[in-house]
Write a protein that holds these residues in place. Structure first.
Motif, PDB file in Angstrom:
ATOM      1  N   ILE A   1       0.832  -1.205   0.000  1.00  0.00           N
ATOM      2  CA  ILE A   1       0.000   0.000   0.000  1.00  0.00           C
ATOM      3  C   ILE A   1       0.875   1.268   0.000  1.00  0.00           C
ATOM      4  O   ILE A   1       0.695   2.134  -0.860  1.00  0.00           O
ATOM      5  CB  ILE A   1      -1.018  -0.036   1.172  1.00  0.00           C
ATOM      6  CG1 ILE A   1      -2.052  -1.139   0.891  1.00  0.00           C
ATOM      7  CG2 ILE A   1      -1.695   1.316   1.344  1.00  0.00           C
ATOM      8  CD1 ILE A   1      -2.957  -1.459   2.067  1.00  0.00           C
ATOM      9  N   PRO A   2       1.857   1.369   0.908  1.00  0.00           N
ATOM     10  CA  PRO A   2       2.736   2.553   0.840  1.00  0.00           C
ATOM     11  C   PRO A   2       3.483   2.632  -0.498  1.00  0.00           C
ATOM     12  O   PRO A   2       3.728   3.727  -1.002  1.00  0.00           O
ATOM     13  CB  PRO A   2       3.723   2.336   1.995  1.00  0.00           C
ATOM     14  CG  PRO A   2       3.048   1.397   2.921  1.00  0.00           C
ATOM     15  CD  PRO A   2       2.175   0.524   2.075  1.00  0.00           C
ATOM     16  N   MET A   3       3.816   1.481  -1.054  1.00  0.00           N
ATOM     17  CA  MET A   3       4.509   1.469  -2.343  1.00  0.00           C
ATOM     18  C   MET A   3       3.629   2.106  -3.419  1.00  0.00           C
ATOM     19  O   MET A   3       4.069   2.980  -4.173  1.00  0.00           O
ATOM     20  CB  MET A   3       4.847   0.031  -2.727  1.00  0.00           C
ATOM     21  CG  MET A   3       5.333  -0.137  -4.158  1.00  0.00           C
ATOM     22  SD  MET A   3       5.548  -1.874  -4.584  1.00  0.00           S
ATOM     23  CE  MET A   3       6.896  -2.314  -3.546  1.00  0.00           C
ATOM     24  N   VAL A   4       2.384   1.682  -3.467  1.00  0.00           N
ATOM     25  CA  VAL A   4       1.454   2.221  -4.449  1.00  0.00           C
ATOM     26  C   VAL A   4       1.302   3.737  -4.255  1.00  0.00           C
ATOM     27  O   VAL A   4       1.242   4.509  -5.217  1.00  0.00           O
ATOM     28  CB  VAL A   4       0.096   1.497  -4.326  1.00  0.00           C
ATOM     29  CG1 VAL A   4      -1.013   2.285  -4.992  1.00  0.00           C
ATOM     30  CG2 VAL A   4       0.211   0.098  -4.931  1.00  0.00           C
ATOM     31  N   GLU A   5       1.286   4.177  -3.013  1.00  0.00           N
ATOM     32  CA  GLU A   5       1.152   5.616  -2.746  1.00  0.00           C
ATOM     33  C   GLU A   5       2.359   6.391  -3.267  1.00  0.00           C
ATOM     34  O   GLU A   5       2.235   7.523  -3.708  1.00  0.00           O
ATOM     35  CB  GLU A   5       1.001   5.862  -1.237  1.00  0.00           C
ATOM     36  CG  GLU A   5      -0.308   5.356  -0.657  1.00  0.00           C
ATOM     37  CD  GLU A   5      -1.502   6.258  -1.011  1.00  0.00           C
ATOM     38  OE1 GLU A   5      -1.402   7.091  -1.919  1.00  0.00           O
ATOM     39  OE2 GLU A   5      -2.554   6.096  -0.366  1.00  0.00           O
ATOM     40  N   GLN A   6       3.536   5.766  -3.210  1.00  0.00           N
ATOM     41  CA  GLN A   6       4.748   6.517  -3.540  1.00  0.00           C
ATOM     42  C   GLN A   6       5.147   6.452  -5.007  1.00  0.00           C
ATOM     43  O   GLN A   6       5.930   7.275  -5.463  1.00  0.00           O
ATOM     44  CB  GLN A   6       5.902   6.020  -2.662  1.00  0.00           C
ATOM     45  CG  GLN A   6       5.682   6.420  -1.213  1.00  0.00           C
ATOM     46  CD  GLN A   6       6.796   5.987  -0.306  1.00  0.00           C
ATOM     47  OE1 GLN A   6       7.933   5.928  -0.729  1.00  0.00           O
ATOM     48  NE2 GLN A   6       6.473   5.682   0.927  1.00  0.00           N
ATOM     49  N   VAL A   7       4.651   5.474  -5.735  1.00  0.00           N
ATOM     50  CA  VAL A   7       5.037   5.358  -7.139  1.00  0.00           C
ATOM     51  C   VAL A   7       4.245   6.366  -7.979  1.00  0.00           C
ATOM     52  O   VAL A   7       3.048   6.561  -7.764  1.00  0.00           O
ATOM     53  CB  VAL A   7       4.790   3.910  -7.634  1.00  0.00           C
ATOM     54  CG1 VAL A   7       4.894   3.824  -9.154  1.00  0.00           C
ATOM     55  CG2 VAL A   7       5.786   2.965  -6.977  1.00  0.00           C
ATOM     56  N   ASP A   8       4.955   7.012  -8.919  1.00  0.00           N
ATOM     57  CA  ASP A   8       4.319   7.990  -9.803  1.00  0.00           C
ATOM     58  C   ASP A   8       4.157   7.367 -11.194  1.00  0.00           C
ATOM     59  O   ASP A   8       5.143   7.156 -11.897  1.00  0.00           O
ATOM     60  CB  ASP A   8       5.199   9.244  -9.874  1.00  0.00           C
ATOM     61  CG  ASP A   8       4.612  10.306 -10.792  1.00  0.00           C
ATOM     62  OD1 ASP A   8       3.649   9.990 -11.547  1.00  0.00           O
ATOM     63  OD2 ASP A   8       5.119  11.437 -10.775  1.00  0.00           O
ATOM     64  N   PRO A   9       2.923   7.092 -11.590  1.00  0.00           N
ATOM     65  CA  PRO A   9       2.721   6.377 -12.854  1.00  0.00           C
ATOM     66  C   PRO A   9       3.165   7.169 -14.084  1.00  0.00           C
ATOM     67  O   PRO A   9       3.366   6.589 -15.155  1.00  0.00           O
ATOM     68  CB  PRO A   9       1.214   6.111 -12.897  1.00  0.00           C
ATOM     69  CG  PRO A   9       0.617   7.020 -11.892  1.00  0.00           C
ATOM     70  CD  PRO A   9       1.662   7.357 -10.892  1.00  0.00           C
ATOM     71  N   SER A  10       3.354   8.492 -13.936  1.00  0.00           N
ATOM     72  CA  SER A  10       3.760   9.279 -15.105  1.00  0.00           C
ATOM     73  C   SER A  10       5.260   9.151 -15.375  1.00  0.00           C
ATOM     74  O   SER A  10       5.736   9.541 -16.432  1.00  0.00           O
ATOM     75  CB  SER A  10       3.366  10.745 -14.925  1.00  0.00           C
ATOM     76  OG  SER A  10       4.185  11.330 -13.932  1.00  0.00           O
ATOM     77  N   ILE A  11       6.009   8.611 -14.420  1.00  0.00           N
ATOM     78  CA  ILE A  11       7.448   8.420 -14.627  1.00  0.00           C
ATOM     79  C   ILE A  11       7.685   7.006 -15.148  1.00  0.00           C
ATOM     80  O   ILE A  11       7.277   6.021 -14.521  1.00  0.00           O
ATOM     81  CB  ILE A  11       8.233   8.638 -13.308  1.00  0.00           C
ATOM     82  CG1 ILE A  11       8.012  10.061 -12.811  1.00  0.00           C
ATOM     83  CG2 ILE A  11       9.721   8.345 -13.507  1.00  0.00           C
ATOM     84  CD1 ILE A  11       8.596  10.314 -11.440  1.00  0.00           C
ATOM     85  N   LYS A  12       8.349   6.907 -16.309  1.00  0.00           N
ATOM     86  CA  LYS A  12       8.497   5.593 -16.947  1.00  0.00           C
ATOM     87  C   LYS A  12       9.787   4.887 -16.537  1.00  0.00           C
ATOM     88  O   LYS A  12      10.554   4.466 -17.382  1.00  0.00           O
ATOM     89  CB  LYS A  12       8.459   5.747 -18.480  1.00  0.00           C
ATOM     90  CG  LYS A  12       7.155   6.300 -18.997  1.00  0.00           C
ATOM     91  CD  LYS A  12       6.164   5.179 -19.287  1.00  0.00           C
ATOM     92  CE  LYS A  12       4.754   5.725 -19.423  1.00  0.00           C
ATOM     93  NZ  LYS A  12       3.828   5.290 -18.369  1.00  0.00           N
ATOM     94  N   GLU A  13      10.062   4.811 -15.269  1.00  0.00           N
ATOM     95  CA  GLU A  13      11.236   4.077 -14.807  1.00  0.00           C
ATOM     96  C   GLU A  13      10.787   3.087 -13.742  1.00  0.00           C
ATOM     97  O   GLU A  13       9.709   3.217 -13.177  1.00  0.00           O
ATOM     98  CB  GLU A  13      12.266   5.018 -14.161  1.00  0.00           C
ATOM     99  CG  GLU A  13      12.664   6.225 -14.978  1.00  0.00           C
ATOM    100  CD  GLU A  13      13.544   5.867 -16.172  1.00  0.00           C
ATOM    101  OE1 GLU A  13      14.093   4.737 -16.185  1.00  0.00           O
ATOM    102  OE2 GLU A  13      13.647   6.695 -17.093  1.00  0.00           O
ATOM    103  N   VAL A  14      11.652   2.098 -13.471  1.00  0.00           N
ATOM    104  CA  VAL A  14      11.357   1.190 -12.365  1.00  0.00           C
ATOM    105  C   VAL A  14      11.584   1.946 -11.055  1.00  0.00           C
ATOM    106  O   VAL A  14      12.696   2.334 -10.740  1.00  0.00           O
ATOM    107  CB  VAL A  14      12.260  -0.062 -12.418  1.00  0.00           C
ATOM    108  CG1 VAL A  14      12.007  -0.949 -11.207  1.00  0.00           C
ATOM    109  CG2 VAL A  14      12.033  -0.837 -13.704  1.00  0.00           C
TER     110      VAL A  14
END
Ligand code: ADP
Ligand code: MG
Length: 473
Positions: free
Chosen positions: A58-71
């Motif tokens: 859940i915290p991971m999903v909150e922190q990832v930005d889908p507009s950035i195309k990197e791992v």
């Protein structure tokens, strides 16, 4: 009572959790999510089935930005099965936000996974070996992986992966956030945490609440030679919706699987020597509810999340109280109750005592009682005069009679193996094997019967001299 909203999650994530049907955070989630949301490193210790995936997911999903195309996030898992399971969970938590999760694991074509990584992937979930492989091919770049999770870390230790885990960690950014989740915290794992986590918050959910509250535990004293027969009794009496039967080794796993099959049960084996394809097939059948009984080794089955498991049978007593907790944690998950039955050989009473001490209670003897009488295979000695002949397809089959049975420590697989080896037959030639206490009955092609009886008689199997003769009807 804490809710997910109290933990300060976004509307999108709250929606995802509603979609997967989580009503409130589990204890490990309640404790681990806030520090992870603040960007702290976390060591999370809790038994299987307590919801660790969402605690870091859940915290991971909150922190990832889908507009950035990197791992942006990496999760390392010890096995392929866990990799797939974690991937599915993270996909469900991240779907409304549009987060791509790519799974990479051994035993599947690396090219396909390379192609998936090329197309993007905000989160990568992978097994240790395959992740290293993809890094060395420049197919996986971790420069922007600022959120790294080691899931089921103690299993990585069991599998000897720690050195490779360190290699991978060194390829991620220095300023990353690291979470380490594990059911147990052996020394090497603690040391790894000391080296690679920065000022971590430790959250811990005690094992006892999980193992004793939802699982009714029983023990059954049984001689080694009687184990398979008793297992059939137990399964017949308990009528599990789904059961996992734990054995100590891969070889025993295969043997017991065959024995149970020969007794007419719908069962499959799961262990580390099977091909990935075979393992996947078995897991799918079990998860889909099409397979009621799974015979498994610890490494193959640990950490698997199957909430429909009603029974765990420790056919071989676990090697340590920790392993016991892991095994019986496969049932009684998420508020459901389960039953765990542990077979104890006379020489293993001490192992049982150690387990009882660990869980802080004595384990009651099992009896078929409430669930109906066990059906035991009756021994019916025969005295016959004429060879019995039956038609089986085109070929005529006759019944042979073997002196040597379960009481001699033999299993169906042993008898079949001895016959096929000695008489140079393929396994299909031996049919309808029934193992009784002191003898076995089986069918072979009529034309070969005499030769088989002659060649196999006198063979020593597990220290017992096998005698084979035509049954007289
Ligand atoms: P662990 O990694 O601790 O063994 P999992 O993360 O695999 O546990 O979760 C076990 C099961 O519990 C999964 O089926 C998962 O979907 C479910 N689960 C997790 N968190 C919750 C929750 N808050 N409410 C209901 N079910 C949950
Ligand atoms: Mg897990």
């Amino acid at each position: 009572m804490t809710t997910f909203a109290d933990l300060g999650l976004s509307e999108t994530t709250l929606k995802a959790l509603q979609d997967v049907g989580y009503e409130k955070p589990s204890p490990i989630q309640e404790q681990a999510i806030p520090p992870l949301m603040e960007g702290r490193d976390v060591i999370g210790q809790a038994q299987t089935g307590t919801g660790k995936t969402a605690a870091f997911g859940i915290p991971m999903v909150e922190q990832v930005d889908p507009s950035i195309k990197e791992v942006q996030a990496l999760v390392l898992t010890p096995t392929r099965e866990l990799c797939i399971q974690v991937t599915q969970a993270l996909r469900s938590y991240g779907a409304p936000k549009g987060i791509d999760v790519v799974a990479v694991f051994g035993g599947a074509p690396i090219r396909t996974q390379q192609a998936q990584l090329n197309k993007g992937g905000h989160v990568v979930v992978g097994t240790v070996g395959r992740v290293l492989d993809l890094i060395s091919r420049n197919a996986l770049i971790l420069h922007d992986a600022r959120y790294v999770v080691l899931d089921e870390a103690d299993e990585m230790l069991d599998l000897g992966f720690l050195e490779d885990v360190e290699k991978i960690l060194r390829m991620t950014p220095n300023g990353r956030q690291t979470a380490l989740f594990s059911a147990t915290m052996p020394d090497p794992i603690r040391k790894l945490a000391d080296r690679y986590l920065y000022d971590p918050v430790t959250v811990k959910v005690e094992a006892e609440t999980l193992t004793t509250e939802n699982v009714e535990q029983f023990q059954l004293e049984v001689k080694p030679a009687d184990k398979a027969a008793r297992l059939v009794d137990v399964l017949k009496a308990e009528r599990p919706e789904q059961a996992i039967v734990f054995v100590r080794t891969k070889v025993r796993c295969d043997q017991l699987n065959r024995t149970l099959k020969d007794k007419g049960l719908n069962v499959k084996a799961l262990h580390g020597d099977m091909s990935q394809g075979a393992r996947d097939g078995v897991m799918l059948a079990f998860k889909g509810g099409r397979l009621p009984i799974l015979v498994a080794t610890d490494v193959a089955a640990r950490g698997l999340d199957i909430s429909t498991v009603t029974h765990v049978v420790n056919f071989d007593i676990p090697t340590s109280p920790d392993v016991y907790a892991h095994r019986i944690g496969r049932t009684g998950r998420m508020g459901k109750t389960g039953r765990a039955i542990t077979f104890v050989e006379p020489r293993q009473k001490r192992d049982l005592e150690a387990i009882e001490k660990h869980i802080g209670t004595t384990i009651a003897p099992w009896s078929a009682g409430a669930r109906g009488e066990p059906t035991t295979v009756r021994e019916r000695p025969r005295r016959h005069t004429k060879p019995r002949v039956s038609r089986n397809g085109d070929e005529r089959y006759v019944t042979l009679f073997a002196r040597g049975g379960a009481a001699d420590g033999l299993e169906v697989a042993d008898v079949v193996h001895a016959i096929t080896e000695k008489a140079k037959l393929d396994g299909e030639a031996v049919r309808d094997v029934r193992l009784l206490q002191r003898f076995a009955i089986l069918s072979v092609p009529a034309g070969d019967a005499e030769r088989i009886a002659r060649q196999v008689s006198g063979t020593t199997v597990k220290g017992h001299r096998l005698e084979l003769e035509p049954a007289r009807a």
